[in-house]
Design a protein around this motif. Sequence first.
Motif, short mmCIF file in Angstrom:
data_model
loop_
_atom_site.label_atom_id
_atom_site.label_comp_id
_atom_site.label_asym_id
_atom_site.label_seq_id
_atom_site.Cartn_x
_atom_site.Cartn_y
_atom_site.Cartn_z
N GLY A 1 0.83 -1.21 0.00
CA GLY A 1 0.00 0.00 0.00
C GLY A 1 0.86 1.25 0.00
N ASN A 2 1.92 1.25 0.82
CA ASN A 2 2.81 2.43 0.87
C ASN A 2 3.61 2.58 -0.42
OD1 ASN A 2 1.91 3.12 3.39
ND2 ASN A 2 3.62 2.19 4.49
N LEU A 3 3.99 1.45 -1.05
CA LEU A 3 4.69 1.55 -2.34
C LEU A 3 3.75 2.16 -3.38
CD1 LEU A 3 7.17 1.03 -4.12
CD2 LEU A 3 6.21 -1.24 -4.63
N CYS A 4 2.48 1.76 -3.36
CA CYS A 4 1.53 2.33 -4.32
C CYS A 4 1.31 3.82 -4.07
CB CYS A 4 0.20 1.57 -4.28
SG CYS A 4 0.31 -0.07 -5.02
N ARG A 5 1.28 4.22 -2.82
CA ARG A 5 1.15 5.66 -2.51
C ARG A 5 2.35 6.42 -3.10
NH1 ARG A 5 -0.76 3.02 2.41
NH2 ARG A 5 -2.99 3.47 2.63
N TRP A 6 3.54 5.82 -2.97
CA TRP A 6 4.75 6.45 -3.51
C TRP A 6 4.69 6.47 -5.05
CZ3 TRP A 6 8.71 4.54 -6.64
CH2 TRP A 6 9.86 5.33 -6.72
N LEU A 7 4.24 5.37 -5.66
CA LEU A 7 4.12 5.34 -7.13
C LEU A 7 3.13 6.39 -7.63
CD1 LEU A 7 4.10 1.48 -7.83
CD2 LEU A 7 5.81 3.11 -8.67
N ALA A 8 2.06 6.60 -6.87
CA ALA A 8 1.08 7.62 -7.26
C ALA A 8 1.71 9.01 -7.22
CB ALA A 8 -0.14 7.56 -6.35
N GLU A 9 2.56 9.26 -6.24
CA GLU A 9 3.27 10.55 -6.17
C GLU A 9 4.17 10.72 -7.40
OE1 GLU A 9 5.45 10.53 -2.53
OE2 GLU A 9 3.64 10.52 -1.27
N GLN A 10 4.87 9.66 -7.78
CA GLN A 10 5.74 9.74 -8.97
C GLN A 10 4.90 9.99 -10.22
OE1 GLN A 10 8.96 9.72 -7.92
NE2 GLN A 10 7.90 9.30 -5.99
N ALA A 11 3.75 9.32 -10.29
CA ALA A 11 2.88 9.48 -11.46
C ALA A 11 2.39 10.92 -11.57
CB ALA A 11 1.69 8.52 -11.35
N GLU A 12 1.99 11.49 -10.44
CA GLU A 12 1.49 12.87 -10.47
C GLU A 12 2.59 13.85 -10.86
OE1 GLU A 12 -2.34 12.97 -7.50
OE2 GLU A 12 -0.37 12.99 -6.55
N GLN A 13 3.80 13.58 -10.37
CA GLN A 13 4.93 14.45 -10.76
C GLN A 13 5.20 14.38 -12.25
OE1 GLN A 13 8.32 13.49 -8.25
NE2 GLN A 13 7.12 13.81 -6.38
N LEU A 14 4.88 13.23 -12.87
CA LEU A 14 5.06 13.06 -14.31
C LEU A 14 3.89 13.65 -15.11
CD1 LEU A 14 6.45 9.41 -14.22
CD2 LEU A 14 7.67 11.37 -15.22
N GLY A 15 2.83 14.07 -14.41
CA GLY A 15 1.71 14.69 -15.09
C GLY A 15 0.45 13.84 -15.21
N VAL A 16 0.44 12.69 -14.55
CA VAL A 16 -0.74 11.82 -14.56
C VAL A 16 -1.80 12.40 -13.63
CG1 VAL A 16 -1.61 9.49 -14.02
CG2 VAL A 16 0.67 9.78 -15.03
N GLU A 17 -3.07 12.34 -14.05
CA GLU A 17 -4.18 12.72 -13.17
C GLU A 17 -4.62 11.48 -12.42
OE1 GLU A 17 -7.24 15.24 -15.04
OE2 GLU A 17 -5.90 15.35 -16.77
N VAL A 18 -4.59 11.53 -11.08
CA VAL A 18 -4.94 10.39 -10.23
C VAL A 18 -6.18 10.75 -9.43
CG1 VAL A 18 -4.16 8.81 -8.42
CG2 VAL A 18 -2.51 9.69 -10.09
N TYR A 19 -7.25 9.95 -9.61
CA TYR A 19 -8.54 10.24 -8.96
C TYR A 19 -8.96 9.08 -8.07
CZ TYR A 19 -8.96 14.00 -12.44
OH TYR A 19 -8.75 15.10 -13.21
N PRO A 20 -8.59 9.09 -6.77
CA PRO A 20 -9.13 8.08 -5.86
C PRO A 20 -10.58 8.42 -5.50
CG PRO A 20 -7.65 9.55 -4.68
CD PRO A 20 -7.64 10.00 -6.11
N GLY A 21 -11.30 7.41 -5.00
CA GLY A 21 -12.69 7.62 -4.59
C GLY A 21 -13.68 7.55 -5.74
N PHE A 22 -13.22 7.14 -6.92
CA PHE A 22 -14.11 7.02 -8.08
C PHE A 22 -14.10 5.57 -8.55
CE2 PHE A 22 -13.19 11.49 -7.99
CZ PHE A 22 -14.40 12.09 -8.37
N ALA A 23 -15.25 4.91 -8.40
CA ALA A 23 -15.36 3.50 -8.78
C ALA A 23 -15.78 3.40 -10.24
CB ALA A 23 -16.40 2.82 -7.90
N ALA A 24 -15.09 2.54 -10.98
CA ALA A 24 -15.47 2.26 -12.37
C ALA A 24 -16.61 1.25 -12.33
CB ALA A 24 -14.29 1.71 -13.15
N ALA A 25 -17.83 1.70 -12.66
CA ALA A 25 -19.01 0.84 -12.52
C ALA A 25 -19.33 0.08 -13.80
CB ALA A 25 -20.21 1.69 -12.10
#
Length: 550
Positions: free
Chosen positions: A118-142
């Motif tokens: 879980g902590n590695l994924c949190r870190w990967l999300a930070e790297q992704a955002e720094q690269l310009g990725v939009e990360v949206y938690p709390g949104f379920a793909a229905a």
Amino acid sequence: MERESMEFDVLIVGGGPAGLSAACRVMQLAQEAGEELTVCVVEKGSEIGAHILAGTVFEPTALNELFPDWKEKGAPLNTPVTRDDIFLLKNQENATKIPNAFVPKNMHNHGNYIISLGNLCRWLAEQAEQLGVEVYPGFAAAETIVEDGQVKGIITGDMGVARDGSEKDGYMPGMELRAKYTLFTEGCRGHLGKRLIADYKLDEGKDPQHYGIGIKELWDIDPAKHEPGLVVHTTGWPLNESGSTGGSFLYHLENGQVYVGLITDLSYSNPHVSPFEEFQRLKHHPEVKKYLEGGKRVAYGARAIAKGGYNALPKMSFPGGLLLGCDAGTLNSSKIKGSHTAMKSGLLGAEAVFEALKEGKSGEEITSFQKRFEDSWLYKELYAERNFGPAMHKFGNIVGGAVAFFEQNILRGSLPITFHDTTPDYATMKPASDCKKISYPKPDNTLTFDRLSSVFISNTNHEEDQPIHLKLTDPDIPLKENLPKYDEPAQRYCPAGVYEVVEADDGSGNKFQINAQNCVHCKTCDIKDPAQNITWVTPEGGGGPNYPNM
């Protein structure tokens, strides 16, 4: 219904190791080529990492490829493995340590790390955002958006729908998120991945996928008993008493903490088996108890594991997207690891999608993905261990382990034949009347606990007034068929107390009760129900467990 819509070049469904690795890699490639891409990751958990649960002894192979400078960037890999112990638990008191020379090569963990995924994924999300990725938690793909046979994106779940289907105050319809390519990385038994496999016949000619249920706790233990980097695996008791297969783990991470858990293969046949109670029982074995005694349990979780391996791996491409990571089933069960393989599949997916976009494609099937996969170390690794799971299921842990030892340590390659396990896990259950009943001890609330206190420390929360997300195709089957034949096994295979057979309020007999708010999103019910009558769909975004450093 009119819905708001957003468009991206690449949409990624699921913020786990496969999805976040894909997001980072596709943006790295775009920046290296001087191109602008829009990349979005949607995650159903309340935050990145909230729904991430794994062992985790982590092999850094794919991380080294993605971020060679991960140490300098502060990736949370803090505890190198220092020692490997494997025990055969003969019964509830005795154990034999298996000499290292007789341990299959894939189970040696030199060079690996004990981490919180879980902590590695949190870190990967930070790297992704720094690269310009939009990360949206709390949104379920229905739902998926499919037009002219091509996947065009997903629709996020509506918010503010009452249990009876009416719209509550603050109702918000889900959004359409459209993309040239959509990568599905939902983890094991993803509910959209499951539909894609069926709709596009991606598993045609493959063995059925096989699963385990992993139940895990995080403990603070006595510092005098703590050995950072120690990895302990066991096989045998307690599962062998019911003829089941699987094994346990106990990993010493940093800060005086250990992970302890049990994986029960969902191919078990005795409907009286309760994986949750088997795990609680395990903790009283002296080889486990000696570390936990005097400690305190701080977190709990459960998650299904796709362990069919190469033989069960579906085709991973379809018009408009790719199925990656544990959504496809890339875990290497002989290593008891799936994070490095999930990440590598994400990297391969990102490279294939970037190449397609560069060629001006939008939605055409990326048929070149299969060759890219077959040329990779991931394919070679999964192909080499293709006999591990079927051998365990056919011959049990001891003989299956001997087959693995012969392949990995003697042949240093696989046998020229391939074992298969063609019986789906839901079809293995025998009638309750043919099986031995199991009497599990009551929890002592020191080492062992009940389901409800466990769910409490998983920080699981759902909006109660919403449609039940565990759908029964036929509401009569649990009481009319499963109860008389199998003593309704959902009462026992669910590790969160979601399913109960209780007396009806009007005194008219039994009713099948679904406590959906307890659900930890493990997907076991979707897999093991012998009638295949339960379908897990996503609840409102942000619901479910909120795991800390699991």
